[in-house]
Design an enzyme around this catalytic site. Structure first.
Site, mmCIF file in Angstrom:
data_model
loop_
_atom_site.group_PDB
_atom_site.id
_atom_site.type_symbol
_atom_site.label_atom_id
_atom_site.label_comp_id
_atom_site.label_asym_id
_atom_site.label_seq_id
_atom_site.Cartn_x
_atom_site.Cartn_y
_atom_site.Cartn_z
ATOM 1 N N HIS A 143 -0.369 4.529 7.102
ATOM 2 C CA HIS A 143 -1.228 3.348 7.174
ATOM 3 C C HIS A 143 -2.707 3.719 7.203
ATOM 4 O O HIS A 143 -3.532 2.985 7.743
ATOM 5 C CB HIS A 143 -0.871 2.504 8.404
ATOM 6 C CG HIS A 143 0.481 1.901 8.323
ATOM 7 N ND1 HIS A 143 1.582 2.481 8.916
ATOM 8 C CD2 HIS A 143 0.934 0.793 7.697
ATOM 9 C CE1 HIS A 143 2.652 1.738 8.658
ATOM 10 N NE2 HIS A 143 2.285 0.717 7.924
ATOM 11 N N ASP A 175 6.378 -4.497 12.555
ATOM 12 C CA ASP A 175 7.599 -4.603 11.755
ATOM 13 C C ASP A 175 8.817 -4.869 12.637
ATOM 14 O O ASP A 175 9.640 -5.740 12.344
ATOM 15 C CB ASP A 175 7.823 -3.307 10.962
ATOM 16 C CG ASP A 175 6.880 -3.155 9.788
ATOM 17 O OD1 ASP A 175 5.831 -3.825 9.778
ATOM 18 O OD2 ASP A 175 7.183 -2.361 8.880
ATOM 19 N N GLY A 217 0.796 -1.206 0.000
ATOM 20 C CA GLY A 217 0.000 0.000 0.000
ATOM 21 C C GLY A 217 0.832 1.261 0.000
ATOM 22 O O GLY A 217 0.288 2.371 -0.032
ATOM 23 N N HIS A 218 2.183 1.091 0.042
ATOM 24 C CA HIS A 218 3.087 2.245 0.079
ATOM 25 C C HIS A 218 3.873 2.389 -1.225
ATOM 26 O O HIS A 218 4.863 3.107 -1.269
ATOM 27 C CB HIS A 218 4.092 2.090 1.222
ATOM 28 C CG HIS A 218 3.468 1.795 2.545
ATOM 29 N ND1 HIS A 218 2.508 2.604 3.101
ATOM 30 C CD2 HIS A 218 3.662 0.768 3.411
ATOM 31 C CE1 HIS A 218 2.142 2.087 4.269
ATOM 32 N NE2 HIS A 218 2.807 0.983 4.473
#
Length: 330
Positions: A218, A109, A55-56
């Site tokens: 996010h 992460d 999504g990045h």
């Protein structure tokens, strides 16, 4: 929700297939994983691995290439990749001189990359890790303890990648990455939220006359909601906050990233850049180099972030080194 996808549950697999095919002269997909790796590794070099949720884009796979990352681990949308996938990436890039993990400061992460590093060390691979926390907007959030890692991560990829290509040791590459982390600051804003495919609805709501300052990557809402202001007013506020937090003063020199969040026209990004440039000149802060474009996005969010990196001669040299990464040619 309007998106050009097939099954929302298969978005990542479909994307990774298309990404790899589009760049098959440079990349390969490690079999049985969502790890994208350089086809040809520079012999004997320290390995560099990064990654995170999808999504990045172009982050992080877009920074796989000579002069930057050796591999990127692609997680589900806004979700950390699993330790086993990260472990496979470490093994895929290790050439006996160790592997550096570049991790954005999000709890999932950090935990998963640490666990993968421990698995690799149990097999005799030396692993070091750096954590990027350039976002000045928050100290803690739903996703982190401490500041978040956002677009400043790109400068970490670039400096560490250049240092590794020079044949530096793992400790030297880690030191170069940590130097960037100490000197880089970012802050972002949004005009619209984004929609995660599996969720099917926007992550937050903004009225037509509202904007959000201090957003993350996010889809989370920011730290302050305000009425929409002009490009100059927004750029001035974000830049002032970064300058103050970084302790920048007259005579300092910076590299700049104006980063689109996914749906912001380049026209608007360049307008913002003009105002950032004006403010830095007003503060007698020199601009070494400017990068304008989409470097670390949040799906289709409309907005941007500003990143300032205080540079010295060593950092300028690392930024000038060649990069063959798809999303960052130098």
């Amino acid at each position: 929700m309007k998106k050009i996808i097939n099954n929302p549950s298969n978005v990542i697999q479909d994307m990774v297939k298309g990404m790899t095919l589009a760049n098959e002269e440079q990349w390969l997909q490690v079999e049985g994983t969502n790890v994208i790796r350089r086809k040809e590794l520079s012999q004997g070099k320290v390995g560099l691995v990064s990654g995170g949720g999808s999504g990045h884009e172009p982050a992080h796979a877009g920074y796989v290439g000579k002069g930057m990352l050796d591999a990127a681990v692609v997680g589900e949308v806004f979700t950390s990749p699993t330790p086993d996938q990260i472990f496979e990436a470490i093994k895929a890039v290790d050439q006996g001189n160790g592997v550096l993990l570049i991790v954005k400061n999000y709890t999932g992460d950090v935990l998963n990359f640490e666990m993968a590093g421990e698995l690799a060390e149990a097999e005799g691979i030396r692993v070091e890790q750096v954590i990027v926390n350039d976002d000045i907007a928050v100290k803690d959030s739903d996703f982190t303890i401490g500041r978040r890692g956002i677009a400043g991560t790109i400068f970490v990829h670039k400096a560490a990648g250049a240092k590794a290509e020079q044949g530096a040791s793992l400790d030297e590459v880690k030191a170069a990455a940590e130097k960037i982390i100490e000197q880089v600051r970012s802050m972002g804003m949004a005009l619209t939220p984004c929609t995660v495919p599996d969720a099917g609805k926007p992550s937050f709501h903004l009225d037509e006359d509202e904007m959000e300052l201090g957003i993350g990557i996010h889809g989370e809402a920011g730290t302050e909601r305000k009425k929409i202001a002009s490009a100059k007013e927004i750029a001035d506020e974000l830049t002032s906050n970064i300058i103050e937090d970084a302790g920048l003063t007259a005579g300092d020199e910076v590299a700049v990233i104006i980063n689109g969040m996914g749906s912001t026209p380049e026209m608007e990004l360049f307008i913002v850049n003009g105002h950032v440039n004006d403010m830095l000149k007003e503060k007698q802060i020199s601009i070494h180099r400017t990068y304008v474009g989409e470097y670390m996005t949040s799906l289709e969010m409309a907005g941007f972030s500003i990143t300032l990196l205080k540079v010295d001669e060593e950092i300028k040299e690392l930024l000038a080194e060649p990069s063959e990464a798809v999303a960052f040619k130098a």
